[in-house]
Write a protein that holds these residues in place. Structure first.
Motif, PDB file in Angstrom:
ATOM      1  N   GLY A  37       1.089  -1.051  -0.022  1.00  0.00           N
ATOM      2  CA  GLY A  37      -0.436   0.149  -0.223  1.00  0.00           C
ATOM      3  C   GLY A  37       0.818   1.048   0.088  1.00  0.00           C
ATOM      4  O   GLY A  37       1.554   1.840  -0.875  1.00  0.00           O
ATOM      5  N   LEU A  38       0.293   2.150   0.615  1.00  0.00           N
ATOM      6  CA  LEU A  38       0.748   3.557   1.099  1.00  0.00           C
ATOM      7  C   LEU A  38       2.657   3.241   1.741  1.00  0.00           C
ATOM      8  O   LEU A  38       2.809   2.775   2.789  1.00  0.00           O
ATOM      9  N   LYS A  39       3.644   4.247   0.597  1.00  0.00           N
ATOM     10  CA  LYS A  39       5.108   3.968   1.015  1.00  0.00           C
ATOM     11  C   LYS A  39       5.543   4.754   2.086  1.00  0.00           C
ATOM     12  O   LYS A  39       4.599   5.990   1.807  1.00  0.00           O
ATOM     13  N   LYS A  40       6.488   5.221   2.885  1.00  0.00           N
ATOM     14  CA  LYS A  40       6.435   5.147   3.904  1.00  0.00           C
ATOM     15  C   LYS A  40       7.362   6.395   3.696  1.00  0.00           C
ATOM     16  O   LYS A  40       8.480   6.196   3.146  1.00  0.00           O
ATOM     17  N   ASN A  41       7.416   7.474   3.867  1.00  0.00           N
ATOM     18  CA  ASN A  41       8.509   8.689   4.252  1.00  0.00           C
ATOM     19  C   ASN A  41       8.600   8.736   2.082  1.00  0.00           C
ATOM     20  O   ASN A  41       9.976   8.599   2.448  1.00  0.00           O
ATOM     21  N   ALA A  42       7.338   8.799   1.839  1.00  0.00           N
ATOM     22  CA  ALA A  42       8.173   9.550   0.491  1.00  0.00           C
ATOM     23  C   ALA A  42       8.484  10.540   0.069  1.00  0.00           C
ATOM     24  O   ALA A  42       7.356  11.096   0.422  1.00  0.00           O
ATOM     25  N   ILE A  43       9.366  10.988  -0.580  1.00  0.00           N
ATOM     26  CA  ILE A  43       9.677  11.373  -2.199  1.00  0.00           C
ATOM     27  C   ILE A  43       9.351  11.855  -3.150  1.00  0.00           C
ATOM     28  O   ILE A  43      11.094  10.847  -3.265  1.00  0.00           O
ATOM     29  N   LEU A  44       9.407  13.059  -3.401  1.00  0.00           N
ATOM     30  CA  LEU A  44       9.982  12.814  -5.072  1.00  0.00           C
ATOM     31  C   LEU A  44      10.841  13.792  -5.900  1.00  0.00           C
ATOM     32  O   LEU A  44       9.944  15.001  -5.309  1.00  0.00           O
ATOM     33  N   ASP A  45      11.563  13.539  -6.321  1.00  0.00           N
ATOM     34  CA  ASP A  45      13.055  14.629  -6.453  1.00  0.00           C
ATOM     35  C   ASP A  45      12.269  14.952  -7.801  1.00  0.00           C
ATOM     36  O   ASP A  45      11.708  14.604  -8.853  1.00  0.00           O
ATOM     37  N   CYS A  46      11.539  16.447  -8.102  1.00  0.00           N
ATOM     38  CA  CYS A  46      11.199  16.567  -9.256  1.00  0.00           C
ATOM     39  C   CYS A  46      12.216  18.536 -10.261  1.00  0.00           C
ATOM     40  O   CYS A  46      11.381  18.254 -11.084  1.00  0.00           O
ATOM     41  N   GLY A  47      13.165  17.270  -9.245  1.00  0.00           N
ATOM     42  CA  GLY A  47      13.974  19.064 -10.158  1.00  0.00           C
ATOM     43  C   GLY A  47      14.577  20.076  -9.866  1.00  0.00           C
ATOM     44  O   GLY A  47      15.961  20.428  -9.663  1.00  0.00           O
ATOM     45  N   TRP A  48      13.401  21.178  -9.654  1.00  0.00           N
ATOM     46  CA  TRP A  48      13.626  21.990  -9.232  1.00  0.00           C
ATOM     47  C   TRP A  48      13.778  21.789  -7.729  1.00  0.00           C
ATOM     48  O   TRP A  48      14.270  23.246  -6.811  1.00  0.00           O
ATOM     49  N   GLY A  49      13.932  20.728  -7.335  1.00  0.00           N
ATOM     50  CA  GLY A  49      13.597  20.297  -5.853  1.00  0.00           C
ATOM     51  C   GLY A  49      12.508  19.281  -5.798  1.00  0.00           C
ATOM     52  O   GLY A  49      12.348  18.510  -6.203  1.00  0.00           O
ATOM     53  N   ARG A  50      12.660  18.964  -4.168  1.00  0.00           N
ATOM     54  CA  ARG A  50      11.629  17.751  -3.810  1.00  0.00           C
ATOM     55  C   ARG A  50      10.484  17.732  -3.734  1.00  0.00           C
ATOM     56  O   ARG A  50      10.355  18.912  -2.544  1.00  0.00           O
ATOM     57  N   LEU A  51       9.580  16.681  -3.328  1.00  0.00           N
ATOM     58  CA  LEU A  51       8.282  17.140  -3.042  1.00  0.00           C
ATOM     59  C   LEU A  51       7.662  15.879  -1.996  1.00  0.00           C
ATOM     60  O   LEU A  51       8.589  15.003  -1.985  1.00  0.00           O
TER      61      LEU A  51
END
Length: 602
Positions: A37-51
């Motif tokens: 299910g839901l991933k824990k402590n998820a962070i996505l790098d978008c290039g300009w910074g991270r979500l």
């Protein structure tokens, strides 16, 4: 064509170098899985910074720690934060609650528009050149740039989607939007999506580009079974909020938290009443001065007057006009006939010219010799009273009458066929160069020329803080008539109509940076003109065939050029360098000193 390509390549390489130090390292996404299910402590790098996806964190301190990892010149965002007060309590000196609203579009009820884009189309980002153009638009909107390689290496990233708007005729990139698929980013059980980095080129003339990009992204996620699409928008961005609400977005109770840094400083320092009311041309200089610790005192906000003090030195300015520009230099710039004589004496090429009070026979002979002429007041600014492309004696008489409303002395010049180039010269060095193009409208088969002009004026005004719009006056009517239309005619779809011949920003013109693509002869002419006038800060206007070619004629010198029009070139930085050299970092001063020494030795 080869020159254009070389210039574009040079500018792209320059931007690439600036971004290389901040290129993304490692994978685009970071998370720890919590089963299927839901991933824990998820962070996505978008290039300009991270979500940083707040709902995937069970401990608010971990969100705070993640935001502390923000890299230089980046903009990390904690999104979907339900308890921002708790998060802020863990790092009150480092974090702030972003003053933005979250809006949601229900994709189960969303219906695509029956109207399709006109004059442009929406497609996926497809090349590193697209990425370079996206960064150009980000720069123009004061947004954080993305390393071009990031776009390309993440083109197959199923969590990130990039769309661009491309002009059907020129191939220019007009706008961009980024989408995030929440299930692929962090295993979202609600199967949502989100919109980021919507940006439209401020020089774009086609209507509805932003709306088309939003709709295309919504339809993309709708086709993939997403339940909704969210976005974050500044609370006072009424124009954007109006668009989103028109499309069916509604506010939801999610919050955004960011780390305090120079990029978002204005969002957490609060309004400063002392600087309210300054126009963009004064504000850009005051902002740069304050960044360097220079004291700023607003003398008259409406007039753009302010006083800068640093290290015992005080300089009074009106926008880019300072005490360093003498009254003599100002008087030379003020009278175009005097300016012409001064720069011509320095070897700068000038167009042939006669006095506006010449008799009819002399004016007819001048028209016959040159075909088209320019009529302009000897004194004036912001393009007022200037008529370009005059072909008949009657037109000349009407233009002379209009010009005399600005100045009793009127000048008639040979019309040089080409583009209007503005070169910003500070301390006798070229800092920025931009083509200024006259305003034009593109027919849609429904609206009249007048309606298209009014629509263009609204867009130009919004893009320039009210500094630019197309006057509905006799000169506009003359140019429209010369193009074969009346003001109430309806141009065919795709038909382009030039509605003014002058390219001044204040009368609706657009400005396009060409600093990295200027022929040395044009730079030499601009510097020679500035030295002849003995003016340390000036905007030199030339008519040219192309930025890469040496052909030109001098038009005029402006003693108070608008530095804000040339972002992202460092015009304000060089202006403050001139006024307060000791405010420059030591390494920059040392390099500048060594450069001057080398020039003297040569």
């Amino acid at each position: 064509m080869a020159g254009d390509q070389n210039g574009e390549r040079a500018q792209a390489e320059h931007r690439l170098e600036k971004l290389r130090a901040s290129a993304p390292k490692g994978p685009a996404a970071r998370e720890r899985s919590n089963g299927d299910g839901l991933k824990k402590n998820a962070i996505l790098d978008c290039g300009w910074g991270r979500l940083v996806f707040g709902q995937t964190f069970s401990d608010q301190r971990e969100i705070a720690n993640s935001l502390r990892e923000e890299g230089p010149d980046r903009r990390d965002i904690a999104f979907y934060v339900k308890d921002p007060h708790v998060l802020l309590s863990h790092a009150p000196q480092e974090l702030f609650l972003d003053p933005s609203h979250t809006y949601r579009l229900d994709l189960s009820t969303y219906r695509p528009s029956t109207r399709r884009p006109r004059g442009y189309f929406i497609r996926r980002l497809a090349s590193e050149q697209d990425a370079t153009e996206v960064n150009r638009i980000y720069q123009s909107r004061n947004m954080v740039q993305v390393h071009p390689a990031f776009f390309w290496t993440n083109r197959d990233n199923r969590a990130l989607t990039y769309f661009v708007a491309e002009d059907e005729t020129t191939g220019a990139i007009l706008g961009t939007v980024t989408g995030v698929h929440n299930r692929r980013a962090f295993g979202d059980p609600e199967n949502g999506s989100s919109l980021w980095c919507l940006a439209v080129d401020p020089q774009a003339t086609h209507p509805g580009i932003g709306e088309s990009l939003v709709r295309r992204l919504a339809e993309h996620f709708q086709a993939r079974g997403c339940a909704f699409m969210d976005l974050s928008v500044m609370h006072d961005n009424d124009k954007a909020i109006g668009l989103y609400e028109k499309l069916g977005f509604v506010r939801v109770s999610y919050f955004t938290v960011k780390r305090k840094n120079e990029i978002n400083e204005r969002l957490f320092t609060g309004p400063n009443a002392d600087y309210e009311g300054l126009n963009p041309y004064a504000q850009i200089i005051v902002d740069e001065a304050r960044r360097r610790g220079i004291h700023c005192e607003v003398v008259d906000a409406a007039g753009g007057f302010f006083r800068l003090t640093h290290g015992g030195r005080t300089v009074l300015c009106r926008e880019s006009l300072s005490e360093l520009t003498t009254a003599v230099a100002m008087s030379i710039c003020d009278d175009k006939s005097v300016t012409r004589r001064i720069v011509e004496g320095a070897g700068v090429k000038v167009p042939e010219q006669i006095d506006g009070d010449s008799d009819d026979d002399a004016i007819k002979a001048f028209l016959e010799k040159h075909g088209q002429i320019v009529v302009k007041p000897s004194r004036g600014e912001q393009g007022r009273g200037i008529s370009v492309g005059i072909e008949t004696l009657d037109e000349a008489k009407a233009a002379i009458k209009a010009a005399k409303e600005q100045s009793p002395q009127v000048l008639l010049e040979a019309c040089f066929q080409g583009d209007d180039l503005r070169l910003i010269v500070i301390d006798y060095r070229l800092v920025a160069a931009a083509l200024r193009k006259p305003p034009s409208v593109t027919g849609d088969g429904r609206a009249s020329v007048r309606e298209l002009i009014e629509h263009l004026s609204r867009r130009r005004s919004a893009a320039t803080g009210g500094e630019s719009k197309v006057p509905l006056d006799a000169e506009t009517e003359r140019c429209v008539k010369q193009a074969g239309y009346a003001m109430d005619d309806v141009p065919a779809e795709g038909e382009r109509v030039v509605v003014r011949k002058t390219a001044n920003l204040h009368t609706g013109g657009t400005i396009h940076d060409v600093t990295g693509d200027i022929h040395p002869a044009l730079v030499e002419a601009a510097v020679a003109a500035a030295r002849a006038i003995e003016i340390p800060v000036t905007g030199i206007d030339l008519m040219i065939k192309a930025p890469q070619l040496p052909d030109y004629v001098f038009i005029e010198a402006n003693e108070r050029p608008g530095l804000a029009n040339h972002e992202p070139q460092p015009t304000a930085e060089r202006f403050i360098d001139l006024l307060f050299p000791l405010s420059m970092p030591f390494s920059v001063r040392a390099a500048r000193s060594q450069q001057r020494k080398s020039l003297k030795e040569d």
